[in-house]
Write an enzyme that holds these catalytic residues in place. Structure first.
Site, PDB file in Angstrom:
ATOM      1  N   SER A 108     -18.057  20.855  54.687  1.00 55.94           N
ATOM      2  CA  SER A 108     -17.616  20.097  53.506  1.00 55.94           C
ATOM      3  C   SER A 108     -16.762  21.002  52.628  1.00 55.94           C
ATOM      4  O   SER A 108     -17.231  22.056  52.171  1.00 55.94           O
ATOM      5  CB  SER A 108     -18.827  19.625  52.703  1.00 55.94           C
ATOM      6  OG  SER A 108     -18.409  19.289  51.381  1.00 55.94           O
ATOM      7  N   HIS A 152     -15.057  17.502  56.445  1.00 55.99           N
ATOM      8  CA  HIS A 152     -15.602  16.494  55.526  1.00 55.99           C
ATOM      9  C   HIS A 152     -14.989  16.726  54.153  1.00 55.99           C
ATOM     10  O   HIS A 152     -15.162  17.802  53.563  1.00 55.99           O
ATOM     11  CB  HIS A 152     -17.125  16.678  55.481  1.00 55.99           C
ATOM     12  CG  HIS A 152     -17.871  15.681  54.673  1.00 55.99           C
ATOM     13  ND1 HIS A 152     -18.190  14.416  55.119  1.00 55.99           N
ATOM     14  CD2 HIS A 152     -18.383  15.769  53.409  1.00 55.99           C
ATOM     15  CE1 HIS A 152     -18.882  13.776  54.191  1.00 55.99           C
ATOM     16  NE2 HIS A 152     -19.023  14.573  53.148  1.00 55.99           N
ATOM     17  N   ASP A 172     -14.801  15.593  50.358  1.00 57.92           N
ATOM     18  CA  ASP A 172     -15.578  14.847  49.358  1.00 57.92           C
ATOM     19  C   ASP A 172     -14.698  14.420  48.191  1.00 57.92           C
ATOM     20  O   ASP A 172     -14.272  15.253  47.392  1.00 57.92           O
ATOM     21  CB  ASP A 172     -16.724  15.723  48.834  1.00 57.92           C
ATOM     22  CG  ASP A 172     -17.851  15.834  49.829  1.00 57.92           C
ATOM     23  OD1 ASP A 172     -18.283  16.963  50.113  1.00 57.92           O
ATOM     24  OD2 ASP A 172     -18.296  14.778  50.329  1.00 57.92           O
ATOM     25  N   MET A 194     -14.352  12.564  44.737  1.00 57.94           N
ATOM     26  CA  MET A 194     -15.199  12.172  43.611  1.00 57.94           C
ATOM     27  C   MET A 194     -14.308  11.779  42.439  1.00 57.94           C
ATOM     28  O   MET A 194     -13.304  12.448  42.164  1.00 57.94           O
ATOM     29  CB  MET A 194     -16.120  13.324  43.197  1.00 57.94           C
ATOM     30  CG  MET A 194     -17.038  13.788  44.307  1.00 57.94           C
ATOM     31  SD  MET A 194     -18.105  15.136  43.737  1.00 57.94           S
ATOM     32  CE  MET A 194     -18.927  15.547  45.281  1.00 57.94           C
ATOM     33  N   HIS A 217     -15.096  11.232  52.504  1.00 54.48           N
ATOM     34  CA  HIS A 217     -16.311  10.660  51.911  1.00 54.48           C
ATOM     35  C   HIS A 217     -15.959  10.180  50.511  1.00 54.48           C
ATOM     36  O   HIS A 217     -15.718  10.993  49.621  1.00 54.48           O
ATOM     37  CB  HIS A 217     -17.398  11.743  51.878  1.00 54.48           C
ATOM     38  CG  HIS A 217     -18.672  11.293  51.227  1.00 54.48           C
ATOM     39  ND1 HIS A 217     -19.683  12.174  50.944  1.00 54.48           N
ATOM     40  CD2 HIS A 217     -19.111  10.079  50.822  1.00 54.48           C
ATOM     41  CE1 HIS A 217     -20.681  11.511  50.379  1.00 54.48           C
ATOM     42  NE2 HIS A 217     -20.356  10.242  50.293  1.00 54.48           N
ATOM     43  N   MET A 223     -16.739   8.971  47.196  1.00 52.44           N
ATOM     44  CA  MET A 223     -17.711   8.782  46.122  1.00 52.44           C
ATOM     45  C   MET A 223     -16.948   8.293  44.899  1.00 52.44           C
ATOM     46  O   MET A 223     -16.774   8.995  43.889  1.00 52.44           O
ATOM     47  CB  MET A 223     -18.456  10.100  45.830  1.00 52.44           C
ATOM     48  CG  MET A 223     -19.439  10.442  46.932  1.00 52.44           C
ATOM     49  SD  MET A 223     -19.964  12.162  46.922  1.00 52.44           S
ATOM     50  CE  MET A 223     -18.592  12.893  47.809  1.00 52.44           C
ATOM     51  N   MET A 229     -27.412  10.264  52.583  1.00 53.46           N
ATOM     52  CA  MET A 229     -27.312  11.312  51.567  1.00 53.46           C
ATOM     53  C   MET A 229     -28.667  11.985  51.441  1.00 53.46           C
ATOM     54  O   MET A 229     -29.666  11.333  51.102  1.00 53.46           O
ATOM     55  CB  MET A 229     -26.881  10.718  50.223  1.00 53.46           C
ATOM     56  CG  MET A 229     -25.451  10.184  50.195  1.00 53.46           C
ATOM     57  SD  MET A 229     -24.200  11.371  50.677  1.00 53.46           S
ATOM     58  CE  MET A 229     -24.408  12.628  49.393  1.00 53.46           C
ATOM     59  N   ASP A 253     -25.911  14.395  54.938  1.00 57.94           N
ATOM     60  CA  ASP A 253     -24.968  15.005  54.012  1.00 57.94           C
ATOM     61  C   ASP A 253     -25.698  15.545  52.786  1.00 57.94           C
ATOM     62  O   ASP A 253     -26.161  14.787  51.940  1.00 57.94           O
ATOM     63  CB  ASP A 253     -23.937  13.949  53.593  1.00 57.94           C
ATOM     64  CG  ASP A 253     -22.797  14.564  52.812  1.00 57.94           C
ATOM     65  OD1 ASP A 253     -21.980  13.802  52.254  1.00 57.94           O
ATOM     66  OD2 ASP A 253     -22.720  15.808  52.732  1.00 57.94           O
TER      67      ASP A 253
END
Ligand code: DX5
Ligand code: ZN
Length: 239
Positions: free
Chosen positions: A25, A50, A52, A54, A83, A85, A154, A190
């Site tokens: 990640s 990965h 992330d 956000m 991913h 979020m 998660m 994750d």
């Protein structure tokens, strides 16, 4: 169906086994050198990265968006797993597909039209997953199992790296494993993955292991060793 670089590794050159997928990640990488972090992770033996995303709304932190993903695409030879979020999510899907993402994972909790959002990701040509937070029951994925390639369990509260693994989620992994039996759906874990928790998550049935702080916290030169040790413990759990 997920199509990604095989997890094949030659174990001491005498046999080839399907190795578990370890997904570094970038959240724990040096944000001033994300391209180099991608290259380091791939040169160290991973072919699934990965990313992330956000937005400061679905989770308090803000990381990066489709423009940064697009800038990183040339530095990623393998699979770009985004991913999301973020909430709302629908207005951003085309831009992430355009960035070169191979896969997008959306949160069950991110909006009222999950099925439609997942359909849109597929129509954009990416594989698609759902992520469920520690407080969301496994049954939340049931209405969408027919159109997903991956479930991201998660094992920390979303929004930060370096958190402690939430062991109660192991039961959820086992529940989901039986819920998706017979379907070509992968279980991704994750958050808080290290050799010990990776072993436990593997025993519970996980296939793909996201690891941020475990892999990016040391020197880049020994990332390969950390990946090999993590892979060893995960494979021990899968045995
Ligand atoms: C958390 C992210 C995770 C996180 C994992 O919201 O989705 O991918 O970066 O980091 P570690 O492995 O440090 O828990
Ligand atoms: Zn993540």
């Amino acid at each position: 169906m997920l199509s990604y670089g095989s997890g094949r590794v030659d174990v001491d050159k005498t046999e080839t086994v399907i190795a578990p997928i370890i997904a570094p990640s970038l959240l724990s990488a040096d944000f001033a050198a994300l391209g180099a972090a991608c290259r380091c992770a791939e040169d160290s033996g991973c072919n699934w990265l990965h990313l992330d995303v956000m937005d400061g709304h679905f989770v308090p932190a803000i990381t990066f968006g489709p423009m940064v993903c697009k800038a990183l695409r040339p530095h990623i030879r393998g699979f770009m797993d985004v991913h999301l979020m973020i909430s709302p999510v629908d207005d951003q899907l085309a831009a992430f597909a355009d960035s070169g993402a191979n896969h997008m994972t959306l949160h069950v909790e991110a909006g009222p039209h999950l099925y439609k959002s997942l359909q849109t990701v597929r129509e954009l040509g990416c594989s698609v997953g759902v992520a469920i937070n520690p407080g969301t029951p496994a049954v939340a994925i049931l209405p969408v199992v027919e159109i997903i390639d991956l479930v991201c369990v998660m094992t920390v509260n979303p929004g930060a790296g370096g958190q402690a693994f939430i062991h109660s989620q192991l039961t959820k992994i086992r529940e989901i494993k039986s819920m998706i039996a017979g379907r070509a759906i992968k279980i991704q874990v994750d958050g808080g993955i290290d050799p010990k928790t990776g072993y436990e998550a593997a025993r519970a049935g996980a296939d793909i292991f996201v690891a941020g702080s475990q892999l990016f916290s040391g020197e880049p030169t020994d990332m390969g060793d950390r990946i090999r040790y993590l892979r060893h413990e995960i494979m021990r759990g899968q045995a």
